[in-house]
Design an enzyme around this catalytic site. Structure first.
Site, PDB file in Angstrom:
ATOM      1  N   GLU A  97       1.745 -12.217  -4.443  1.00 55.00           N
ATOM      2  CA  GLU A  97       1.122 -11.238  -5.338  1.00 55.00           C
ATOM      3  C   GLU A  97       2.015 -10.954  -6.546  1.00 55.00           C
ATOM      4  O   GLU A  97       1.556 -10.917  -7.688  1.00 55.00           O
ATOM      5  CB  GLU A  97       0.876  -9.911  -4.593  1.00 55.00           C
ATOM      6  CG  GLU A  97      -0.155  -9.957  -3.494  1.00 55.00           C
ATOM      7  CD  GLU A  97       0.444 -10.237  -2.127  1.00 55.00           C
ATOM      8  OE1 GLU A  97       1.461 -10.965  -2.048  1.00 55.00           O
ATOM      9  OE2 GLU A  97      -0.120  -9.742  -1.130  1.00 55.00           O
ATOM     10  N   GLY A 154      12.821  -3.923   2.883  1.00 56.37           N
ATOM     11  CA  GLY A 154      11.914  -3.626   1.771  1.00 56.37           C
ATOM     12  C   GLY A 154      11.443  -2.175   1.750  1.00 56.37           C
ATOM     13  O   GLY A 154      11.503  -1.487   0.726  1.00 56.37           O
ATOM     14  N   ARG A 155      11.004  -1.683   2.909  1.00 56.26           N
ATOM     15  CA  ARG A 155      10.439  -0.320   2.953  1.00 56.26           C
ATOM     16  C   ARG A 155      11.519   0.751   2.922  1.00 56.26           C
ATOM     17  O   ARG A 155      11.211   1.935   2.971  1.00 56.26           O
ATOM     18  CB  ARG A 155       9.523  -0.177   4.178  1.00 56.26           C
ATOM     19  CG  ARG A 155      10.177  -0.564   5.490  1.00 56.26           C
ATOM     20  CD  ARG A 155       9.135  -0.756   6.587  1.00 56.26           C
ATOM     21  NE  ARG A 155       9.710  -1.268   7.827  1.00 56.26           N
ATOM     22  CZ  ARG A 155       9.891  -2.548   8.110  1.00 56.26           C
ATOM     23  NH1 ARG A 155       9.591  -3.470   7.208  1.00 56.26           N
ATOM     24  NH2 ARG A 155      10.392  -2.932   9.269  1.00 56.26           N
ATOM     25  N   LYS A 186      12.326  -8.500  -3.426  1.00 53.15           N
ATOM     26  CA  LYS A 186      13.573  -8.806  -2.713  1.00 53.15           C
ATOM     27  C   LYS A 186      13.690 -10.323  -2.507  1.00 53.15           C
ATOM     28  O   LYS A 186      14.708 -10.918  -2.783  1.00 53.15           O
ATOM     29  CB  LYS A 186      13.579  -8.077  -1.365  1.00 53.15           C
ATOM     30  CG  LYS A 186      14.783  -8.346  -0.529  1.00 53.15           C
ATOM     31  CD  LYS A 186      14.695  -7.556   0.776  1.00 53.15           C
ATOM     32  CE  LYS A 186      15.713  -8.079   1.774  1.00 53.15           C
ATOM     33  NZ  LYS A 186      15.601  -7.429   3.067  1.00 53.15           N
ATOM     34  N   GLU A 245       4.993  -0.141   9.423  1.00 50.15           N
ATOM     35  CA  GLU A 245       5.600  -1.480   9.351  1.00 50.15           C
ATOM     36  C   GLU A 245       6.864  -1.520  10.232  1.00 50.15           C
ATOM     37  O   GLU A 245       7.249  -2.564  10.727  1.00 50.15           O
ATOM     38  CB  GLU A 245       5.926  -1.871   7.897  1.00 50.15           C
ATOM     39  CG  GLU A 245       6.048  -3.387   7.740  1.00 50.15           C
ATOM     40  CD  GLU A 245       6.257  -3.870   6.311  1.00 50.15           C
ATOM     41  OE1 GLU A 245       6.975  -3.213   5.551  1.00 50.15           O
ATOM     42  OE2 GLU A 245       5.698  -4.930   5.962  1.00 50.15           O
ATOM     43  N   HIS A 274     -11.306  20.532   3.558  1.00 50.43           N
ATOM     44  CA  HIS A 274     -12.756  20.477   3.350  1.00 50.43           C
ATOM     45  C   HIS A 274     -13.306  19.125   3.786  1.00 50.43           C
ATOM     46  O   HIS A 274     -14.387  18.717   3.357  1.00 50.43           O
ATOM     47  CB  HIS A 274     -13.070  20.774   1.880  1.00 50.43           C
ATOM     48  CG  HIS A 274     -12.525  22.115   1.476  1.00 50.43           C
ATOM     49  ND1 HIS A 274     -13.217  23.279   1.658  1.00 50.43           N
ATOM     50  CD2 HIS A 274     -11.315  22.469   0.981  1.00 50.43           C
ATOM     51  CE1 HIS A 274     -12.478  24.302   1.262  1.00 50.43           C
ATOM     52  NE2 HIS A 274     -11.311  23.835   0.851  1.00 50.43           N
ATOM     53  N   LYS A 311      -0.084 -14.203   5.939  1.00 51.04           N
ATOM     54  CA  LYS A 311       0.362 -14.840   4.687  1.00 51.04           C
ATOM     55  C   LYS A 311       0.207 -16.365   4.789  1.00 51.04           C
ATOM     56  O   LYS A 311      -0.300 -17.016   3.874  1.00 51.04           O
ATOM     57  CB  LYS A 311       1.843 -14.537   4.434  1.00 51.04           C
ATOM     58  CG  LYS A 311       2.141 -13.124   3.994  1.00 51.04           C
ATOM     59  CD  LYS A 311       3.619 -13.019   3.643  1.00 51.04           C
ATOM     60  CE  LYS A 311       4.058 -11.575   3.536  1.00 51.04           C
ATOM     61  NZ  LYS A 311       5.490 -11.404   3.339  1.00 51.04           N
TER      62      LYS A 311
HETATM   63  O1  LIG Z   1      10.127  -7.518  -2.077  1.00 47.97           O
HETATM   64  P1  LIG Z   1       9.351  -8.684  -1.592  1.00 47.97           P
HETATM   65  O2  LIG Z   1      10.235  -9.751  -1.030  1.00 47.97           O
HETATM   66  O3  LIG Z   1       8.451  -9.209  -2.675  1.00 47.97           O
HETATM   67  O4  LIG Z   1       8.456  -8.242  -0.380  1.00 47.97           O
HETATM   68  C1  LIG Z   1       7.451  -7.272  -0.545  1.00 47.97           C
HETATM   69  C2  LIG Z   1       7.020  -6.707   0.771  1.00 47.97           C
HETATM   70  O5  LIG Z   1       6.479  -7.707   1.602  1.00 47.97           O
HETATM   71  C3  LIG Z   1       6.852  -7.479   2.948  1.00 47.97           C
HETATM   72  O6  LIG Z   1       7.771  -8.455   3.323  1.00 47.97           O
HETATM   73  C4  LIG Z   1       5.686  -7.515   3.887  1.00 47.97           C
HETATM   74  O7  LIG Z   1       4.717  -8.424   3.508  1.00 47.97           O
HETATM   75  C5  LIG Z   1       7.472  -6.090   2.939  1.00 47.97           C
HETATM   76  O8  LIG Z   1       8.295  -5.861   4.012  1.00 47.97           O
HETATM   77  C6  LIG Z   1       8.114  -6.085   1.600  1.00 47.97           C
HETATM   78  O9  LIG Z   1       8.471  -4.810   1.162  1.00 47.97           O
END
Ligand SMILES: O=P(O)(O)OC[C@H]1O[C@](O)(CO)[C@@H](O)[C@@H]1O
Length: 545
Positions: free
Chosen positions: A210, A265-266, A204, A351, A382, A510
């Site tokens: 990452e 995002g979520r 987003k 979150e 189990h 972060k």
């Molecule tokens: O879609 P992006 O901006 O890469 O963010 C990834 C994820 O990182 C977060 O901001 C949390 O670190 C989430 O809320 C989000 O889904």
């Protein structure tokens, strides 16, 4: 004390919880309990009769919901009001599954047309990949998608794709990369062919470390395996709300699918973030997924609180967290395709509701979001079910099961269903000392041993659970199920008066992570840090302990 915990209703709920009879007794008193405490809509049936509730509990819970102006808050979300107050944003994931004729305003304009345009762009792209019109740089059709993203830009597409495995089109496979650990991308790329692999980069913000690092490594791999810079356009597409950054990064403008600030995002799998899902299951099925969620949106927006599934589930969670001291909630899916759902709900809820400050900045004096965890039945029986049955923690459970299997085979599904129902029964009724003793009565063992073992076999019962059933796992029922949990999360946040749509708690890690990265690269001295961090950085630099 906050005004919430001071309220009469709150105090009465404390009182009600302390005097409520055991669920065994509640069932014995009322053979209509299932009829009265179950609700069916949107292809889902929720049996919430196995909860620590009587008429008074329910009326107090709905009173609490009314005092929190829950209905107005629901309307405010659907209306596009700025309910994410710390980021100044509307919360409109519901608009992503709206109907074309709806008018939904955000920031002064109707956003439905851009949602529809993006869906049309997705459809065109999905169909051209699936029918082979979209070709790799050597003219071969695409066989493998590598989806790169993290958090909400990863888990939704991954879990939904996994859940809808029976609907996958032939000839396409998808691999999900999230972790910045190189092992993840290296393992996923092993055996893939650059000529037939398409990378979908989902971010987003287009600023997540990452995802950017993994995308750069994917591009390097593509260039090292026969592709050229000009071929990148045929093999890399992006989903982002930051189109400028994506173009700057080198993604062809034509290959960028937009999303918007009003989608968290979520909550984003319904947007173009769901592109990997649509590629795997086809666009019609993706539309069915949206439709299932839309059905649940309509239910949530229009059904009285007392019959409203997300409201009931949300209020039950409030009940256990605030009045029975439950610190966690377990989601148990009795369907192998749904094995990833607990992790998805974990991200969604933790979150969203892992907060300790109310909307107006007041520190809470009550528990908010519980730890959400779980797994697939019957495996957990189990393992951790032992603690559910006899441990000291109270852990409310959700059991989720389709009545029909996609793989009907012999007695498998009968056994699966029996286990599912048997577990909810055991949690509810438990086993008394006398019952345990009676089971041993005929055994030829000393009396003292009978008594000791009986004590160990006692199960207190009175452990709450919801059971959610659907006819079959389909894109529509899955859409409704996920939207149900989204709204359940909303309901809890509304009662607690917290912002379920920001996530400031993930920021500091972060920032400090980036700072450590500079120090690891020796651009910055680490000696000014705390002695533990300094020592760890030095050990890392040395590469050995
Ligand atoms: O879609 P992006 O901006 O890469 O963010 C990834 C994820 O990182 C977060 O901001 C949390 O670190 C989430 O809320 C989000 O889904």
């Amino acid at each position: 004390m906050t005004h919430l915990t001071q309220s009469n209703t709150w105090q009465q709920l404390i009182q009600n919880a302390s005097v409520l009879p055991h669920m065994r007794e509640l069932f014995a008193q009322n053979p209509q309990r299932f009829e009265q405490l179950s609700v069916k809509d949107c292809g889902l049936l929720l049996d919430y009769s196995k909860n620590r509730i009587n008429d008074e509990t329910l009326s107090l819970l709905f009173k609490l919901a009314k005092e929190a102006n829950l209905s107005d808050k629901i309307a405010a979300m659907f209306n596009g009001d700025i309910i994410n107050n710390t980021e100044g944003r509307a919360v409109l994931h519901t608009a992503l599954r709206s109907k074309p004729e709806q008018v939904i305003m955000a920031e002064g304009k109707n956003i439905v047309p851009e949602v529809q345009q993006t869906l049309a762009k997705m459809q065109q792209f999905v169909e051209s990949v699936q029918d082979g019109h979209w070709k790799g740089y050597t003219g071969k059709t695409i066989t493998d998608i590598v989806s790169i993203g993290i958090g909400g830009s990863f888990l939704g597409p991954k879990i939904v794709s996994q859940a809808l495995r029976p609907y996958w089109v032939k000839g396409l496979n998808c691999h999900f990369v999230a972790n910045v650990d190189a092992t993840s991308i290296c393992e996923k790329l092993k055996g893939l062919d650059a000529e037939t692999t398409l990378f979908v980069m989902s971010s987003k913000s287009f600023g997540t470390q990452e995802t950017l690092t993994n995308t750069l490594s994917a591009k390097d791999w593509f260039l090292a395996n026969g592709g050229s810079q000009t071929d990148v356009a045929k093999h890399f597409v992006a989903v982002t709300s930051n189109v400028d950054k994506a173009t700057e990064f080198g993604i062809d403008a034509e290959n960028i699918f937009p999303m918007w600030d009003w989608v968290g995002g979520r909550y984003s799998l319904w947007s173009a973030i769901g592109l990997p899902i649509a590629l795997l299951i086809g666009f019609d099925n993706f539309t069915q997924l949206l439709d299932g969620a839309h059905q649940m949106d309509t239910h949530f927006a229009q059904t009285p609180l007392e019959q409203n599934m997300p409201v009931i589930m949300g209020m039950l969670s409030v009940l256990y967290g605030n009045f029975h001291d439950a610190q966690s909630h377990v989601v148990l899916t009795y369907d192998h395709y749904l094995r990833g759902l607990p992790a998805y709900f974990q991200q969604l809820d933790m979150e969203s509701n892992g907060k300790s400050v109310m909307l107006d900045g007041t520190q809470v004096d009550f528990s908010t979001g519980p730890v959400i965890w779980g797994g697939e039945g019957t495996n957990g029986q189990h393992a951790y079910h032992q603690l559910l049955h006899q441990g000291t923690a109270l852990i409310p459970a959700d059991f989720i099961m389709p009545l029909q299997s996609h793989n009907p085979l012999g007695e498998h599904h009968n056994q699966l269903a029996s286990n599912c129902f048997g577990q909810t029964q055991a949690l509810m009724q438990g086993r008394t000392y006398d019952e345990a003793y009676a089971e041993l009565a005929e055994k030829d063992i000393p009396e003292a041993e009978k008594s000791l073992i009986s004590q160990h076999k006692v199960m207190s019962g009175n452990k709450p659970s919801n059971t959610l059933l659907m006819d079959k796992l389909t894109p529509t029922t899955l859409g409704a199920l996920i939207a149900l949990y989204e709204h359940r999360t909303f309901v809890q946040g509304a009662i607690w008066q917290i912002n379920s749509f920001d996530q400031w708690g993930v920021e500091l890690g972060k920032v400090l992570g980036n700072d450590v990265l500079d120090r690891i690269g020796a651009e910055k001295d680490a000696s000014e840090l705390d002695c533990s961090s300094n020592a760890l950085i030095n050990l890392y630099r040395q590469g050995q302990i």
